[in-house]
Design a protein around this motif. Structure first.
Motif, PDB file in Angstrom:
ATOM      1  N   PRO A  44       0.742  -1.285   0.038  1.00 53.80           N
ATOM      2  CA  PRO A  44       0.124  -0.033  -0.150  1.00 53.80           C
ATOM      3  C   PRO A  44       0.880   1.268   0.077  1.00 53.80           C
ATOM      4  O   PRO A  44       0.544   2.264   0.791  1.00 53.80           O
ATOM      5  CB  PRO A  44      -0.819   0.004   1.223  1.00 53.80           C
ATOM      6  N   TRP A  45       1.976   1.278  -0.748  1.00 50.95           N
ATOM      7  CA  TRP A  45       2.978   2.357  -0.586  1.00 50.95           C
ATOM      8  C   TRP A  45       3.420   2.877  -1.964  1.00 50.95           C
ATOM      9  O   TRP A  45       3.230   2.335  -2.891  1.00 50.95           O
ATOM     10  CB  TRP A  45       4.182   2.023   0.247  1.00 50.95           C
ATOM     11  N   LYS A  46       4.124   4.105  -2.097  1.00 51.46           N
ATOM     12  CA  LYS A  46       4.583   4.777  -3.212  1.00 51.46           C
ATOM     13  C   LYS A  46       5.445   5.690  -2.313  1.00 51.46           C
ATOM     14  O   LYS A  46       5.664   6.209  -1.570  1.00 51.46           O
ATOM     15  CB  LYS A  46       3.593   5.394  -4.043  1.00 51.46           C
ATOM     16  N   PHE A  47       7.039   5.637  -3.166  1.00 49.64           N
ATOM     17  CA  PHE A  47       8.133   6.429  -2.643  1.00 49.64           C
ATOM     18  C   PHE A  47       8.218   7.617  -3.663  1.00 49.64           C
ATOM     19  O   PHE A  47       8.681   7.259  -4.643  1.00 49.64           O
ATOM     20  CB  PHE A  47       9.223   5.356  -2.314  1.00 49.64           C
ATOM     21  N   LEU A  48       8.418   8.641  -3.168  1.00 45.84           N
ATOM     22  CA  LEU A  48       8.758   9.848  -3.814  1.00 45.84           C
ATOM     23  C   LEU A  48      10.001  10.412  -3.385  1.00 45.84           C
ATOM     24  O   LEU A  48      10.349  10.842  -2.475  1.00 45.84           O
ATOM     25  CB  LEU A  48       7.495  11.058  -3.697  1.00 45.84           C
ATOM     26  N   VAL A  95       9.621  10.884   0.455  1.00 44.48           N
ATOM     27  CA  VAL A  95       8.298  10.970   0.933  1.00 44.48           C
ATOM     28  C   VAL A  95       7.683   9.849   0.567  1.00 44.48           C
ATOM     29  O   VAL A  95       7.508   9.383  -0.436  1.00 44.48           O
ATOM     30  CB  VAL A  95       7.608  12.151   0.341  1.00 44.48           C
ATOM     31  N   THR A  96       7.086   9.183   1.470  1.00 44.52           N
ATOM     32  CA  THR A  96       6.470   7.732   1.443  1.00 44.52           C
ATOM     33  C   THR A  96       5.049   8.023   1.819  1.00 44.52           C
ATOM     34  O   THR A  96       4.434   8.615   2.482  1.00 44.52           O
ATOM     35  CB  THR A  96       6.829   6.781   2.633  1.00 44.52           C
ATOM     36  N   LEU A  97       4.024   7.769   0.636  1.00 46.31           N
ATOM     37  CA  LEU A  97       2.914   7.847   0.611  1.00 46.31           C
ATOM     38  C   LEU A  97       2.219   6.298   0.976  1.00 46.31           C
ATOM     39  O   LEU A  97       2.754   5.397   0.744  1.00 46.31           O
ATOM     40  CB  LEU A  97       2.288   8.293  -0.806  1.00 46.31           C
ATOM     41  N   LEU A  98       0.870   6.577   1.484  1.00 42.01           N
ATOM     42  CA  LEU A  98       0.223   5.360   1.712  1.00 42.01           C
ATOM     43  C   LEU A  98      -1.511   5.416   1.029  1.00 42.01           C
ATOM     44  O   LEU A  98      -1.892   6.557   0.689  1.00 42.01           O
ATOM     45  CB  LEU A  98       0.074   4.910   3.122  1.00 42.01           C
ATOM     46  N   ARG A  99      -1.607   4.283   0.558  1.00 44.97           N
ATOM     47  CA  ARG A  99      -3.180   4.459  -0.385  1.00 44.97           C
ATOM     48  C   ARG A  99      -4.194   4.561   0.603  1.00 44.97           C
ATOM     49  O   ARG A  99      -4.134   4.136   1.881  1.00 44.97           O
ATOM     50  CB  ARG A  99      -3.417   3.101  -0.947  1.00 44.97           C
ATOM     51  N   LYS A 100      -5.264   5.380   0.216  1.00 42.68           N
ATOM     52  CA  LYS A 100      -6.416   5.656   1.129  1.00 42.68           C
ATOM     53  C   LYS A 100      -6.970   4.276   1.393  1.00 42.68           C
ATOM     54  O   LYS A 100      -7.013   3.374   0.716  1.00 42.68           O
ATOM     55  CB  LYS A 100      -7.314   6.550   0.479  1.00 42.68           C
ATOM     56  N   SER A 101      -7.668   4.439   2.446  1.00 42.96           N
ATOM     57  CA  SER A 101      -8.310   3.198   2.970  1.00 42.96           C
ATOM     58  C   SER A 101      -9.378   2.569   1.925  1.00 42.96           C
ATOM     59  O   SER A 101      -9.404   1.174   2.078  1.00 42.96           O
ATOM     60  CB  SER A 101      -9.204   3.489   4.256  1.00 42.96           C
ATOM     61  N   ARG A 102     -10.019   3.313   1.107  1.00 40.88           N
ATOM     62  CA  ARG A 102     -10.857   2.464   0.280  1.00 40.88           C
ATOM     63  C   ARG A 102     -10.370   1.514  -0.684  1.00 40.88           C
ATOM     64  O   ARG A 102     -10.867   0.666  -1.049  1.00 40.88           O
ATOM     65  CB  ARG A 102     -11.775   3.354  -0.442  1.00 40.88           C
ATOM     66  N   LYS A 148       0.877   1.264   8.976  1.00 41.99           N
ATOM     67  CA  LYS A 148       1.745   0.183   9.717  1.00 41.99           C
ATOM     68  C   LYS A 148       2.568  -0.521   8.777  1.00 41.99           C
ATOM     69  O   LYS A 148       3.887  -0.900   9.186  1.00 41.99           O
ATOM     70  CB  LYS A 148       1.201  -0.717  10.496  1.00 41.99           C
ATOM     71  N   GLN A 149       1.985  -0.866   7.588  1.00 43.07           N
ATOM     72  CA  GLN A 149       2.818  -1.527   6.534  1.00 43.07           C
ATOM     73  C   GLN A 149       4.026  -0.646   6.148  1.00 43.07           C
ATOM     74  O   GLN A 149       5.044  -1.187   5.555  1.00 43.07           O
ATOM     75  CB  GLN A 149       1.857  -2.114   5.417  1.00 43.07           C
ATOM     76  N   THR A 150       3.633   0.414   5.895  1.00 44.43           N
ATOM     77  CA  THR A 150       4.780   1.510   5.183  1.00 44.43           C
ATOM     78  C   THR A 150       6.083   1.647   5.951  1.00 44.43           C
ATOM     79  O   THR A 150       6.955   1.996   5.623  1.00 44.43           O
ATOM     80  CB  THR A 150       4.144   2.929   4.923  1.00 44.43           C
ATOM     81  N   TRP A 208      -4.108   9.070  -2.145  1.00 45.19           N
ATOM     82  CA  TRP A 208      -3.010   8.963  -1.357  1.00 45.19           C
ATOM     83  C   TRP A 208      -2.864   9.868  -0.224  1.00 45.19           C
ATOM     84  O   TRP A 208      -3.716  10.827  -0.121  1.00 45.19           O
ATOM     85  CB  TRP A 208      -1.658   9.188  -2.301  1.00 45.19           C
ATOM     86  N   GLU A 209      -2.168   9.549   0.728  1.00 44.98           N
ATOM     87  CA  GLU A 209      -1.858  10.430   1.998  1.00 44.98           C
ATOM     88  C   GLU A 209      -0.310  10.064   2.442  1.00 44.98           C
ATOM     89  O   GLU A 209       0.013   9.124   2.029  1.00 44.98           O
ATOM     90  CB  GLU A 209      -2.765  10.197   3.275  1.00 44.98           C
ATOM     91  N   VAL A 210       0.269  11.352   3.220  1.00 43.36           N
ATOM     92  CA  VAL A 210       1.813  11.214   3.679  1.00 43.36           C
ATOM     93  C   VAL A 210       1.700  10.142   4.799  1.00 43.36           C
ATOM     94  O   VAL A 210       0.907  10.217   5.561  1.00 43.36           O
ATOM     95  CB  VAL A 210       2.213  12.536   3.588  1.00 43.36           C
ATOM     96  N   ALA A 211       2.927   9.309   4.837  1.00 44.86           N
ATOM     97  CA  ALA A 211       2.976   8.375   5.808  1.00 44.86           C
ATOM     98  C   ALA A 211       4.198   9.051   6.789  1.00 44.86           C
ATOM     99  O   ALA A 211       4.127   9.378   7.897  1.00 44.86           O
ATOM    100  CB  ALA A 211       3.271   7.114   5.474  1.00 44.86           C
TER     101      ALA A 211
END
Length: 222
Positions: free
Chosen positions: A50-54, A84-91, A145-147, A191-194
């Motif tokens: 559930p992540w993306k790394f910028l 900057v690590t992003l995580l996917r929104k809950s939906r 938590k996964q990020t 996305w939101e920032v982790a």
């Protein structure tokens, strides 16, 4: 595969939350590719990534992020690399979302019957075992938590090759996300920032030695 135990422990003693980096030293592409690869290979719940790394190297973008990052005032300008690590929104992380279905099909390459079986297991996990569907925040916390698994792996990998790091949670989330949206095209609907994570080489040695509780204080055997 054999790894020297002392070399591993030395890396953990070496690693600290570096507050200011030597701005004149840059991490090589080969070394930073290794760090990113450890993020890519990190584990996560159900393997759903559930992540993306910028990787933010533009000084102007870093300065705009710095305005909302009280915990990175010295790190952002001096670090060799900033993530900057992003995580996917809950939906997107729901058992019945298109993202989960497509991820199992395209990335994990499960056959259709396995996808349906895994989704049933994931539904029970989210609905009953951890009650993640009761509130949107529960699902976000689970995904968030996964990020932190790739966070730890990147910092450890960096330390093993003599590179310093600093994880940064000291920021105004709304402000940082606004910069990500307006300056970097991040879709805040998805996305939101982790966290932020800075890498480089320490400018000075830590002012005090690492302190931790003893194993007997934190470990119980049964």
């Amino acid at each position: 595969m054999t790894i020297n135990h002392q070399e591993i422990l030395d890396a953990f003693w070496f690693r600290h939350a570096c507050k200011e980096f030597d701005a004149s030293r840059q991490i090589t592409n080969t070394d930073f590719d290794l760090i990113l690869e450890t993020a890519r290979l990190s584990p996560c719940s159900f393997g759903l990534e559930p992540w993306k790394f910028l990787v933010v190297q533009n000084p102007q973008l870093r300065e705009k992020l710095k305005q909302h990052t009280w915990g990175g005032q010295k790190q952002l300008p001096t670090a060799s690399h900033v993530i900057v690590t992003l995580l996917r929104k809950s939906r997107y992380m729901r058992y019945d979302s298109d993202y989960v279905q497509n991820f199992m099909r395209v990335v994990q390459q499960f056959p259709e019957e396995a996808i349906q079986a895994r989704c049933r297991i994931l539904e029970k996990f989210q609905r009953e075992d951890f009650a993640l569907l009761d509130q949107e925040r529960y699902m976000s916390d689970w995904a968030g938590k996964q990020t932190y698994l790739p966070l730890a792996n990147m910092m450890t990998a960096a330390a093993l090759i003599g590179i310093d790091s600093c994880p940064i949670e000291g920021f105004e989330k709304t402000g940082v996300e606004q910069v990500l949206a307006t300056e970097m095209g991040v879709d805040l609907q998805g996305w939101e920032v982790a966290y932020l994570l800075a890498f480089g080489y320490r400018k000075v040695e830590p002012a005090r030695p690492k302190t931790r509780q003893s194993l007997t204080d934190i470990v119980e055997w049964f």
